[in-house]
Write an enzyme that holds these catalytic residues in place. Structure first.
Site, PDB file in Angstrom:
ATOM      1  N   SER A 140       0.833  -1.198   0.000  1.00 16.98           N
ATOM      2  CA  SER A 140       0.000   0.000   0.000  1.00 16.98           C
ATOM      3  C   SER A 140       0.863   1.241   0.000  1.00 16.98           C
ATOM      4  O   SER A 140       2.015   1.217   0.452  1.00 16.98           O
ATOM      5  CB  SER A 140      -0.899   0.011   1.239  1.00 16.98           C
ATOM      6  OG  SER A 140      -1.552   1.262   1.389  1.00 16.98           O
ATOM      7  N   TYR A 166      -1.784  -0.062  10.233  1.00 18.01           N
ATOM      8  CA  TYR A 166      -2.011  -0.493   8.844  1.00 18.01           C
ATOM      9  C   TYR A 166      -0.762  -0.216   8.012  1.00 18.01           C
ATOM     10  O   TYR A 166      -0.291  -1.083   7.261  1.00 18.01           O
ATOM     11  CB  TYR A 166      -3.208   0.244   8.257  1.00 18.01           C
ATOM     12  CG  TYR A 166      -3.375   0.020   6.770  1.00 18.01           C
ATOM     13  CD1 TYR A 166      -3.931  -1.159   6.280  1.00 18.01           C
ATOM     14  CD2 TYR A 166      -2.973   0.992   5.842  1.00 18.01           C
ATOM     15  CE1 TYR A 166      -4.073  -1.377   4.924  1.00 18.01           C
ATOM     16  CE2 TYR A 166      -3.109   0.786   4.481  1.00 18.01           C
ATOM     17  CZ  TYR A 166      -3.662  -0.394   4.024  1.00 18.01           C
ATOM     18  OH  TYR A 166      -3.787  -0.601   2.676  1.00 18.01           O
TER      19      TYR A 166
END
Length: 266
Positions: free
Chosen positions: A141, A154
């Site tokens: 990501s 995250y």
């Protein structure tokens, strides 16, 4: 590795990008083992696919290594071989700062995003190494290189996926198993709803933002990267823009991200 006539395992195949990966792989002539923890979501993927014979559904928790070892046996029993895995399944954390996160929330994000990916690789790699050619695709990501406010864990999990992928690429260099790490920016999915039970889907105006990738476009780019043996792919306008800015001035990139997140929270 071209998808045609290959057997490819896709995690998170019940919705979003994972579902699109399944559908597009089938269209390319691949056989697909779709994996998800949500049976209803998998059933919907099957319905959309039109019940093709080349698609198998597997309900499994990727955070449980013993369950993934059983998954290997299930996929081989159905398809006879495995040529590739796409580690797409992932969740985000609630949009709150690290101090406010509970340890069980932290564990869940790390277990799904990092250890889930690791479990899949450890379990399937011995099979992949027996194939004439094979491929591992890991989805990291933008949050894995650029800190996003309220997504510290995250980001840490996706940074771990990125480094794992790069190290794995190095270890498997000049072998039959190739590795691609994909670093997407924002994708118009309901990841917040699917991650921690938010009752609201993403607003339509957010999903239609020209800075966000559609799930179909993201899946298409991911598969193109696999089929052309890319080492690292940064996909999405926002991810490419922030990567460029971050390479020149990390502080400026972080400041801009904070302003964007603050504006979008209202």
């Amino acid at each position: 590795m071209k998808a045609n006539n290959k057997v490819i395992v896709v995690t998170g195949g019940g919705n979003g990008v994972g579902r699109e990966l399944v559908l597009q792989l089938l269209a390319k002539g691949a056989s697909v083992a779709a994996v998800d923890i949500n049976k209803q979501a998998l059933d919907e993927t099957l319905r959309i696919a039109g019940c093709p014979q080349k698609l198998s559904l597997h309900v499994a928790d990727i955070t449980n290594y013993e369950a993934i070892l059983k998954l290997v046996d299930e996929v081989v029993a159905k398809h006879g071989k495995v040529d590739g895995i796409i580690n797409n399944a992932g969740i985000i954390q609630p949009f709150i700062n690290l101090r406010e996160l509970k340890m069980d929330q932290i564990d869940r994000v790390m277990n799904v995003n990092y250890f889930g990916t690791l479990n899949m690789i450890k379990a399937f790699l011995p099979l992949l190494q027996k194939r004439p050619e094979a491929h591992i695709v890991n989805i990291s990501s933008m949050g894995g290189f650029l800190p996003v406010p309220g997504q510290s864990i995250y980001g840490a999990s996706k940074a771990a996926v990125r480094m794992l992928s790069e190290a794995l690429y190095s270890e498997l260099l000049n072998t039959n198993v190739h590795v691609t790490v994909v670093i997407p920016g924002g994708i118009a999915t309901d990841i917040k709803k699917n991650s921690y039970g938010s009752s609201k889907s993403a607003p339509e105006e957010q999903k239609n933002s020209n800075m966000l990738l559609s799930p179909a476009k993201a899946a298409s780019l991911i598969l193109k990267g696999m089929e052309t043996d890319k080492y690292k792919m940064i996909i999405g306008k926002d991810a490419n823009l922030m990567n460029l800015l971050y390479s020149f001035s990390p502080k400026a990139a972080i400041s801009l991200m904070n302003k964007v997140m603050a504006a979008n929270s209202h």
